[in-house]
Design an enzyme around this catalytic site. Structure first.
Site, PDB file in Angstrom:
ATOM      1  N   ASP A   1     -22.265  16.464 -58.896  1.00  0.00           N
ATOM      2  CA  ASP A   1     -22.100  15.578 -57.747  1.00  0.00           C
ATOM      3  C   ASP A   1     -20.850  16.050 -57.015  1.00  0.00           C
ATOM      4  O   ASP A   1     -19.726  15.864 -57.494  1.00  0.00           O
ATOM      5  CB  ASP A   1     -21.948  14.135 -58.233  1.00  0.00           C
ATOM      6  CG  ASP A   1     -21.839  13.137 -57.093  1.00  0.00           C
ATOM      7  OD1 ASP A   1     -21.594  13.562 -55.942  1.00  0.00           O
ATOM      8  OD2 ASP A   1     -21.990  11.918 -57.345  1.00  0.00           O
ATOM      9  N   HIS A   2     -21.055  16.658 -55.845  1.00  0.00           N
ATOM     10  CA  HIS A   2     -19.934  17.311 -55.146  1.00  0.00           C
ATOM     11  C   HIS A   2     -18.936  16.300 -54.591  1.00  0.00           C
ATOM     12  O   HIS A   2     -17.851  16.683 -54.140  1.00  0.00           O
ATOM     13  CB  HIS A   2     -20.462  18.178 -54.007  1.00  0.00           C
ATOM     14  CG  HIS A   2     -19.638  19.401 -53.760  1.00  0.00           C
ATOM     15  ND1 HIS A   2     -18.360  19.557 -54.248  1.00  0.00           N
ATOM     16  CD2 HIS A   2     -19.903  20.541 -53.069  1.00  0.00           C
ATOM     17  CE1 HIS A   2     -17.877  20.718 -53.870  1.00  0.00           C
ATOM     18  NE2 HIS A   2     -18.791  21.344 -53.151  1.00  0.00           N
ATOM     19  N   ARG A   3     -19.263  15.011 -54.622  1.00  0.00           N
ATOM     20  CA  ARG A   3     -18.273  14.013 -54.220  1.00  0.00           C
ATOM     21  C   ARG A   3     -17.170  13.884 -55.262  1.00  0.00           C
ATOM     22  O   ARG A   3     -16.050  13.473 -54.952  1.00  0.00           O
ATOM     23  CB  ARG A   3     -18.951  12.648 -54.034  1.00  0.00           C
ATOM     24  CG  ARG A   3     -20.020  12.589 -52.965  1.00  0.00           C
ATOM     25  CD  ARG A   3     -20.734  11.253 -52.982  1.00  0.00           C
ATOM     26  NE  ARG A   3     -21.350  10.997 -54.280  1.00  0.00           N
ATOM     27  CZ  ARG A   3     -21.929   9.842 -54.612  1.00  0.00           C
ATOM     28  NH1 ARG A   3     -21.964   8.850 -53.739  1.00  0.00           N
ATOM     29  NH2 ARG A   3     -22.478   9.678 -55.804  1.00  0.00           N
TER      30      ARG A   3
ATOM     31  N   VAL B   1     -16.906  16.344 -58.207  1.00  0.00           N
ATOM     32  CA  VAL B   1     -16.552  17.612 -58.841  1.00  0.00           C
ATOM     33  C   VAL B   1     -16.563  18.731 -57.800  1.00  0.00           C
ATOM     34  O   VAL B   1     -17.539  18.901 -57.065  1.00  0.00           O
ATOM     35  CB  VAL B   1     -17.542  17.953 -59.975  1.00  0.00           C
ATOM     36  CG1 VAL B   1     -17.141  19.263 -60.647  1.00  0.00           C
ATOM     37  CG2 VAL B   1     -17.591  16.823 -60.989  1.00  0.00           C
TER      38      VAL B   1
ATOM     39  N   PRO C   1     -24.563  14.302 -53.339  1.00  0.00           N
ATOM     40  CA  PRO C   1     -24.750  15.663 -52.802  1.00  0.00           C
ATOM     41  C   PRO C   1     -24.712  16.680 -53.940  1.00  0.00           C
ATOM     42  O   PRO C   1     -23.677  16.887 -54.566  1.00  0.00           O
ATOM     43  CB  PRO C   1     -23.570  15.836 -51.842  1.00  0.00           C
ATOM     44  CG  PRO C   1     -22.547  14.852 -52.297  1.00  0.00           C
ATOM     45  CD  PRO C   1     -23.288  13.704 -52.910  1.00  0.00           C
TER      46      PRO C   1
END
Length: 547
Positions: free
Chosen positions: A518-520, A522, A328
């Site tokens: 990568d919002h998973r 960071v 994401p």
């Protein structure tokens, strides 16, 4: 003296096939071990394939532009027992002008006959390219021709005699296709010992292999075909086991791309319409219109160009798709005011030029990124979902995106934290130059922990870069240009400013930054803090001395 076959090696990690872009040698050329003999484009890069032998090129088994599976024989060499070319090979290895008369062929050096007979592998056929080319034109399987030349070598006269005396031999295995012999070309270089050669497509374009009759499905369980043919079947929504063919390889049915297209066209066109173009003709007007519409949608419009989607371009597409639909993405934008950076580079450029180095802004940015990664290591990490763990990398290997004719390539500069500005500049310039020339090795595009894309070199300010998966972040750089910025009155020297103003707007060089994460792994706040650290080092380049 022996004939050694050379198979396409795995020129990259996990590569299954490659496109033979160009031959660097020809039959009769003398080569040395490790000398490049061909250029092959895989789904990773364009690489040169070196020879494993000292000898003379005997035969080429693939044509330029063909997709060749890894492990297929692509070339053979004549070598002696010590691996060196035998004397007299140059005179014998020029088969193109070989006369039809076997009398002249017999005048070739006797060394050929001496080693051609004992060293010929079972099932192997020796024939010069001219004879093979004639066989393709006449639709003759060169392996079925009895050679009259030295050591059983097939000459052009042998091919003509076979075509004239036994024109229907190719149809003997398929009596249901009708009594009329068909000159459908048979792949000329099927190789030896039961192997399947990628050259099976060489003669395919000369004539269709499928009869023009009704599209009755063959209903086979097993069909041999090249990867390109199977792709054509998928594109035309055709079951390759249903495509009629009278060609065989190793006892199995063999289908060409032309046979696939002919079968697909027959399925799309009604058998009752002998002339599909005039849509108003005949009682079946409505089906004829439907067939015309299908034909129009399946073929490119006039003037359109079709470009193969394979090699590096296909790899880029798969990588982008994997990254975008796995991680994401969130993109953080900011702008650094880089007055001091511009001045620092101008001061260092003369010294860099004296050392033969072209100093750009990239080494400064790389150093600033390393400073940020050391403070915020999650941007220098990899998420391993199967193991349910995040790996924080100890190395700082930065990938630099380079635009090439084949697409975007990302060579990696290793151990950025251990290199100086000039050393980094030299490494980046070298990798970028070789990337544009398609001379990078696959290993030079692996092992990155963080990537940079400099779209500002072409133009633009902000973007939403796609992460080079499985990395966790990528930083995009806009163009360094003068833009309006707000400065404190005390920091601006101008006689036109009003002393009552606390601040004013002035032009200053700025660098737009676009950071995708990568919002998973960071969080947005961490991304902003990382960007702040990078900007701090760019706006105060003396801080880079600590990196």
């Amino acid at each position: 003296m022996t004939v050694e076959e050379f198979k396409l090696p795995d020129v990259g990690e996990g590569v299954a096939e490659g496109e033979l872009v160009s031959w660097l040698v020809a039959p009769g050329d003398r080569v040395e071990e490790d000398q490049p003999v061909a250029e092959v484009e895989t789904d990773k890069a364009l690489v040169e394939v070196p020879s494993s032998y000292d000898g003379v090129v005997e035969e080429l088994f693939a044509e330029e532009g063909e997709m060749v599976p890894v492990g297929d024989v692509i070339i053979s060499f004549r070598v002696d027992e010590d691996g060196e070319a035998a004397a007299g090979d140059d005179a014998e290895a020029e088969p193109e002008p070989e006369p039809d008369s076997p009398d002249e062929s017999a005048s070739e050096p006797t060394t050929e006959a001496a080693d051609a007979e004992p060293d010929t592998p079972a099932g192997r056929t020796f024939a010069p390219p001219s004879a093979r080319r004639l066989a393709r034109e006449l639709g003759v399987d060169v392996a079925a021709v009895d050679g009259s030349g030295p050591g059983g070598r097939v000459t052009e006269a042998d091919v003509r005699a076979h075509a004239e005396g036994d024109a229907g031999a190719a149809d003997a295995g398929a009596p249901d296709d009708g009594p009329e012999p068909r000159p459908a070309p048979t792949p000329t270089d099927t190789g030896s010992d039961g192997r399947k050669s990628a050259v099976s497509k060489r003669g395919a374009a000369d004539a269709p292999a499928t009869p023009a009759g009704g599209p009755d499905p063959a209903g086979r369980e097993t069909t041999l075909a090249t990867p390109a043919t199977r792709k054509a079947a998928r594109d035309r929504d055709v079951d390759i086991n249903d495509v009629p063919t009278d060609q065989t390889r190793d006892g199995e049915a063999f289908v060409t791309a032309e046979a696939v297209n002919a079968y697909a066209d027959a399925l799309e066109s009604p058998a009752s319409t002998p002339e599909p173009e005039p849509v108003e003709t005949g009682p079946g007007t409505e089906p004829a219109v439907t067939a015309g519409d299908a034909s129009e949608t399946s073929a490119p419009a006039s003037g359109d160009e079709t470009v193969p989607y394979r090699g590096v371009r296909r790899t880029i597409g798969k990588q982008m798709e994997r990254s975008k639909f796995t991680a994401p993405h969130v993109t953080h934008h900011d702008t650094a005011e880089v007055d001091a950076l511009v001045e620092a580079r101008e001061e260092l450029k003369p010294k860099a030029e004296a050392e033969g180095v072209k100093l750009t802004y990239m080494p400064f940015v790389m150093k600033a990124i390393v400073a940020g990664l050391k403070e915020y290591p999650y941007l220098n990490s990899e998420l391993r979902e199967d193991d349910e763990e995040i790996v924080l990398k100890s190395e700082y290997n930065l990938g630099i995106a380079v635009a090439t004719d084949a697409g975007l390539m990302v060579p990696v500069v290793e151990n950025v934290d251990e290199k100086g500005l000039f050393e980094l500049a030299d490494a980046v310039n070298d990798l970028a130059s070789r990337a544009r020339e398609r001379k990078l090795k696959p290993a030079e595009m692996q092992g990155g922990t963080f990537s940079i894309t400099n779209f500002g070199a072409i133009g633009g300010e902000y973007a939403t870069p796609i992460i080079n998966y499985p990395e966790t972040a990528i930083l995009g750089l806009g163009a360094i240009e003068e833009r309006p910025v707000v400065r404190d009155h005390a920091d601006v020297e101008s006689e036109f400013l009003d002393d009552s103003d606390d601040s004013t707007v002035v032009p200053a060089p700025t660098l737009p930054l676009s950071l995708s994460i990568d919002h998973r792994v960071v969080d947005g706040a961490v991304a902003a803090e990382f960007a702040n650290t990078v900007m701090e080092h760019l706006e105060n380049p003396l801080l880079l001395l600590n990196e």
